[in-house]
Write a protein that holds these residues in place. Structure first.
Motif, mmCIF file in Angstrom:
data_model
loop_
_atom_site.group_PDB
_atom_site.id
_atom_site.type_symbol
_atom_site.label_atom_id
_atom_site.label_comp_id
_atom_site.label_asym_id
_atom_site.label_seq_id
_atom_site.Cartn_x
_atom_site.Cartn_y
_atom_site.Cartn_z
ATOM 1 N N UNK A 184 0.816 -1.211 0.000
ATOM 2 C CA UNK A 184 0.000 0.000 0.000
ATOM 3 C C UNK A 184 0.852 1.265 0.000
ATOM 4 N N UNK A 185 2.153 1.110 -0.080
ATOM 5 C CA UNK A 185 3.030 2.268 -0.077
ATOM 6 C C UNK A 185 3.228 2.873 1.293
ATOM 7 N N UNK A 186 2.954 2.130 2.351
ATOM 8 C CA UNK A 186 3.114 2.603 3.719
ATOM 9 C C UNK A 186 4.378 2.012 4.316
ATOM 10 N N UNK A 187 4.913 2.684 5.310
ATOM 11 C CA UNK A 187 6.177 2.260 5.919
ATOM 12 C C UNK A 187 5.952 1.117 6.887
ATOM 13 N N UNK A 188 6.827 0.133 6.814
ATOM 14 C CA UNK A 188 6.834 -0.957 7.789
ATOM 15 C C UNK A 188 8.167 -0.926 8.525
ATOM 16 N N UNK A 189 8.161 -0.962 9.853
ATOM 17 C CA UNK A 189 9.415 -0.853 10.624
ATOM 18 C C UNK A 189 10.233 -2.140 10.561
ATOM 19 N N UNK A 190 10.973 -2.314 9.500
ATOM 20 C CA UNK A 190 11.721 -3.552 9.309
ATOM 21 C C UNK A 190 12.885 -3.689 10.286
ATOM 22 N N UNK A 191 13.347 -2.584 10.881
ATOM 23 C CA UNK A 191 14.498 -2.636 11.783
ATOM 24 C C UNK A 191 14.084 -2.552 13.245
ATOM 25 N N UNK A 192 12.805 -2.824 13.551
ATOM 26 C CA UNK A 192 12.302 -2.726 14.913
ATOM 27 C C UNK A 192 11.829 -4.093 15.413
ATOM 28 N N UNK A 193 11.822 -4.165 16.736
ATOM 29 C CA UNK A 193 11.222 -5.340 17.385
ATOM 30 C C UNK A 193 9.778 -4.989 17.704
ATOM 31 N N UNK A 194 8.830 -5.648 17.017
ATOM 32 C CA UNK A 194 7.410 -5.333 17.139
ATOM 33 C C UNK A 194 6.761 -6.337 18.087
ATOM 34 N N UNK A 195 6.078 -5.815 19.093
ATOM 35 C CA UNK A 195 5.327 -6.659 20.018
ATOM 36 C C UNK A 195 3.873 -6.213 20.008
ATOM 37 N N UNK A 196 2.988 -7.133 19.722
ATOM 38 C CA UNK A 196 1.548 -6.869 19.686
ATOM 39 C C UNK A 196 0.887 -7.699 20.777
ATOM 40 N N UNK A 197 0.158 -7.035 21.655
ATOM 41 C CA UNK A 197 -0.551 -7.706 22.749
ATOM 42 C C UNK A 197 -2.050 -7.505 22.559
ATOM 43 N N UNK A 198 -2.795 -8.614 22.560
ATOM 44 C CA UNK A 198 -4.250 -8.576 22.457
ATOM 45 C C UNK A 198 -4.822 -8.829 23.841
ATOM 46 N N UNK A 199 -5.298 -7.783 24.477
ATOM 47 C CA UNK A 199 -5.792 -7.879 25.846
ATOM 48 C C UNK A 199 -7.331 -7.854 25.846
ATOM 49 N N UNK A 200 -7.956 -8.605 26.767
ATOM 50 C CA UNK A 200 -7.379 -9.387 27.866
ATOM 51 C C UNK A 200 -6.733 -10.687 27.389
ATOM 52 N N UNK A 201 -5.724 -11.096 28.123
ATOM 53 C CA UNK A 201 -4.910 -12.229 27.688
ATOM 54 C C UNK A 201 -5.634 -13.562 27.815
ATOM 55 N N UNK A 202 -6.686 -13.648 28.656
ATOM 56 C CA UNK A 202 -7.361 -14.936 28.866
ATOM 57 C C UNK A 202 -8.554 -15.133 27.944
ATOM 58 N N UNK A 203 -8.787 -14.195 27.031
ATOM 59 C CA UNK A 203 -9.895 -14.315 26.086
ATOM 60 C C UNK A 203 -9.377 -14.860 24.762
ATOM 61 N N UNK A 204 -9.877 -16.002 24.294
ATOM 62 C CA UNK A 204 -9.398 -16.535 23.016
ATOM 63 C C UNK A 204 -9.750 -15.597 21.858
ATOM 64 N N UNK A 205 -8.816 -15.451 20.924
ATOM 65 C CA UNK A 205 -9.040 -14.635 19.728
ATOM 66 C C UNK A 205 -8.876 -15.511 18.492
ATOM 67 N N UNK A 206 -9.769 -15.332 17.541
ATOM 68 C CA UNK A 206 -9.724 -16.115 16.320
ATOM 69 C C UNK A 206 -10.061 -15.238 15.129
ATOM 70 N N UNK A 207 -9.850 -15.768 13.944
ATOM 71 C CA UNK A 207 -10.138 -15.169 12.638
ATOM 72 C C UNK A 207 -9.192 -14.011 12.353
ATOM 73 N N UNK A 208 -9.340 -13.428 11.166
ATOM 74 C CA UNK A 208 -8.451 -12.356 10.741
ATOM 75 C C UNK A 208 -8.967 -10.970 11.039
ATOM 76 N N UNK A 209 -9.900 -10.820 11.977
ATOM 77 C CA UNK A 209 -10.508 -9.523 12.252
ATOM 78 C C UNK A 209 -9.544 -8.516 12.868
ATOM 79 N N UNK A 210 -8.400 -8.995 13.382
ATOM 80 C CA UNK A 210 -7.454 -8.092 14.039
ATOM 81 C C UNK A 210 -6.370 -7.577 13.095
ATOM 82 N N UNK A 211 -6.443 -7.933 11.803
ATOM 83 C CA UNK A 211 -5.444 -7.425 10.854
ATOM 84 C C UNK A 211 -5.449 -5.903 10.799
ATOM 85 N N UNK A 212 -6.611 -5.313 10.634
ATOM 86 C CA UNK A 212 -6.711 -3.854 10.506
ATOM 87 C C UNK A 212 -6.248 -3.134 11.766
ATOM 88 N N UNK A 213 -6.715 -3.503 12.969
ATOM 89 C CA UNK A 213 -6.204 -2.793 14.157
ATOM 90 C C UNK A 213 -4.710 -2.977 14.385
#
Length: 550
Positions: A96-125
């Motif tokens: 899409x012509x947007x910058x991706x931080x290729x030289x960074x350590x990326x950590x993504x946390x989906x909270x709350x941690x005890x709730x199961x997450x499924x499907x690709x709905x979290x791609x956009x956020x």
């Protein structure tokens, strides 16, 4: 202890410093402010929602960028589909012509941690969180919205399951949370916009969302478009008409009674007598769904990915094959998904060749027929799904299908007939209000029979009977129980004596007694009578005398 502090500081991407009191954020001076500012810029928070049955609990997507070896770590009890978002997000941002931080350590946390997450709905956020952590997206604008959507490798937004449950969950939240709008893929946004009070925005590409969230003075300044529900004309749907069915007046009357009070129905007869034909036309006798019923039905269909806007406010007819398992009928799996009885919520569940279904699957229908919902319990999760459906069943009277057929002789022994009919247990038959015989009609009689009554005429009487019930008691007769049944299903003394004598002679249970009483109340409503008379009771009793085990 000191070694742990140094290792943690290096892992966070900050220079090691003296421990405890000399921690840089505890200093007064310019160094601490600079570090705090850089730390704020490297952390972004995006709001989204998961799916937990029909619930849509809020999920906070936290994205942190740090110096160190390049990596992309996703935590928070994420399923495989969610973990694969790393590659989709990386490719979508780059293409899409947007910058991706290729030289960074990326950590993504989906909270709350005890709730199961499924499907690709979290791609956009996740993608927006990365851009916000780099300062390309305004955090203030981001905090005013909730996001869900699957990304293609080119950045297009693909629809997600459960858009309607998300909008309904948003509607039920406290007013402070409801101020946030929902940003969804265009097709999902049109579905969620069926909830009138929902503030839903639709987008077709990641760039549309990014441009709308750019800081003031940057980008094109375009705004997201408010989604509108896209519902086709409701009159375009053509259902099979009861006029096509010749003869079978008793079966047609049974269908009218079942439709008039929301009762379950079983048709028994030889092959080729029109049982399936009648069942397919039963839907045309039922009134259109109310707004609340339509949202409740569509929410379950949306959760399973079966929602079709063309059928909005139209009742659903589900007809699973007789090889369906109990899980397919009532729901289950991991995570639990709704079954056919829930997908037929406020609609019709047609089970052809009823005795051929697995015994466990049929017995699983007992409680939902009584309560109108199903509870699926697993070791870690518990889900409640609505299941207020009308059961329409069809079966042959014996294995060869010609028991009692005057046209063709039956080849089955009495033991075979009893064993075949015994596949339906007494408790299950107790819960089926209307049981009608569909006999074989000789060809010469069928040829001379006139066309049947149109579905529209029958549906008008059904609508009038249902309106009387809703005005009188706020529910259909099939849903009455306890004191409500005693209050509204009042019968003459002669009618009650008739019912008690029939129950004693036929050995009916207490449940069968009350179900016949509700059925008689529906017959009286179709006739416009304020009380149940003996004629109404006799017809109701006649509708439960098909199978000997009933």
């Amino acid at each position: 202890m000191r070694g742990s502090h140094l290792n943690g500081a290096i892992a966070d991407g900050h220079p090691p410093g003296p421990p405890f009191a000399q921690h840089p954020l505890q200093r007064e001076g310019q160094t601490g402010l600079i570090w705090a500012e850089s730390k704020a810029m490297s952390l972004a928070i995006v709001h989204s929602r998961a799916l937990d049955g029909l619930l849509a609990p809020e999920v906070t997507v936290e994205v942190h960028l740090a110096n160190g070896l390049p990596s992309f770590t996703l935590v928070g009890l994420a399923d495989t589909e969610v973990k694969e978002a790393r590659e989709r997000v990386r490719a979508a941002l780059s293409n899409s012509g947007l910058e991706f931080p290729v030289n960074k350590r990326i950590t993504v946390n989906l909270a709350p941690a005890d709730l199961p997450k499924e499907s690709g709905r979290f791609d956009l956020p996740i993608a927006l969180g990365i851009l916000a952590a780099m300062g390309h997206v305004d955090a203030a604008k981001l905090a005013e919205l909730e996001f869900a959507g699957e990304l293609s490798l080119g950045g297009e937004l693909r629809p997600v399951r459960g858009a309607l449950p998300m909008a309904l969950a948003w509607h039920r939240q406290m007013p402070g949370v409801r101020q946030r709008g929902l940003v969804l893929p265009h097709a999902s946004a049109c579905e969620a916009a069926l909830v009138d009070s929902a503030r839903v925005y639709g987008a077709r590409h990641l760039l549309e969302v990014v441009e709308a969230l750019r800081p003031d003075g940057q980008g094109s300044g375009a705004d997201l478009s408010r989604a509108r529900a896209q519902i086709p004309a409701l009159l375009d749907r053509v259902l099979p008409d009861m006029r096509d069915v010749r003869g079978q007046s008793a079966a047609k009357r049974a269908l009218e009674v079942a439709a008039g009070g929301g009762h379950s129905l079983l048709m028994v007869g030889p092959p080729g007598t029109g049982k399936s034909m009648l069942a397919q036309r039963f839907l045309g006798l039922l009134p259109e769904l109310t707004q609340e019923e339509a949202l409740s039905s569509a929410a379950v269909l949306s959760l399973a990915g079966h929602f079709d806007a063309a059928n909005w406010r139209q009742r659903v007819l589900r007809a699973p094959h007789h090889t369906a398992s109990s899980v397919a009928l009532v729901g289950g799996g991991s995570p639990p998904r709704p079954g056919e009885i829930s997908l037929a919520h406020h609609g019709v569940l047609f089970l052809d060749e009823l005795p051929e279904f697995p015994r466990a699957a049929l017995e699983a229908l007992r409680e939902p027929l009584e309560t109108g919902h199903i509870t699926i319990s697993r070791a870690a999760r518990r889900h409640d799904f609505p299941a207020r459906f009308q059961l329409v069943g069809a079966m042959n009277p014996c294995p060869c299908g010609h028991f009692g057929n005057p046209i063709k002789a039956c080849r089955c022994t009495p033991e075979m007939v009893a064993r075949y009919q015994g596949r339906l247990s007494g408790p299950l038959l107790d819960r089926i209000d209307v049981q009608v015989e569909v006999p074989a009609v000789p060809p010469e009689v069928l040829a001379r029979s006139p066309d049947g009554e149109a579905s529209a005429s029958i549906a008008a009487r059904v609508q009038a009977a249902r309106s009387r019930q809703l005005q009188r008691q706020g529910a259909l007769n099939a849903e009455l129980s306890g004191s409500l049944l005693d209050e509204h299903a009042q019968a003459d003394q002669a009618a009650l004596a008739f019912l008690q004598a029939a129950c004693t002679k036929l050995g009916w249970s207490g449940r069968a007694y009350h179900r016949v009483l509700k059925l008689a109340r529906t017959v009286a409503d179709l006739a416009g009578a304020p009380r149940i008379a003996s004629a109404h009771m006799a017809e109701a009793i006649q509708h439960r005398r098909v199978l000997t085990s009933a």
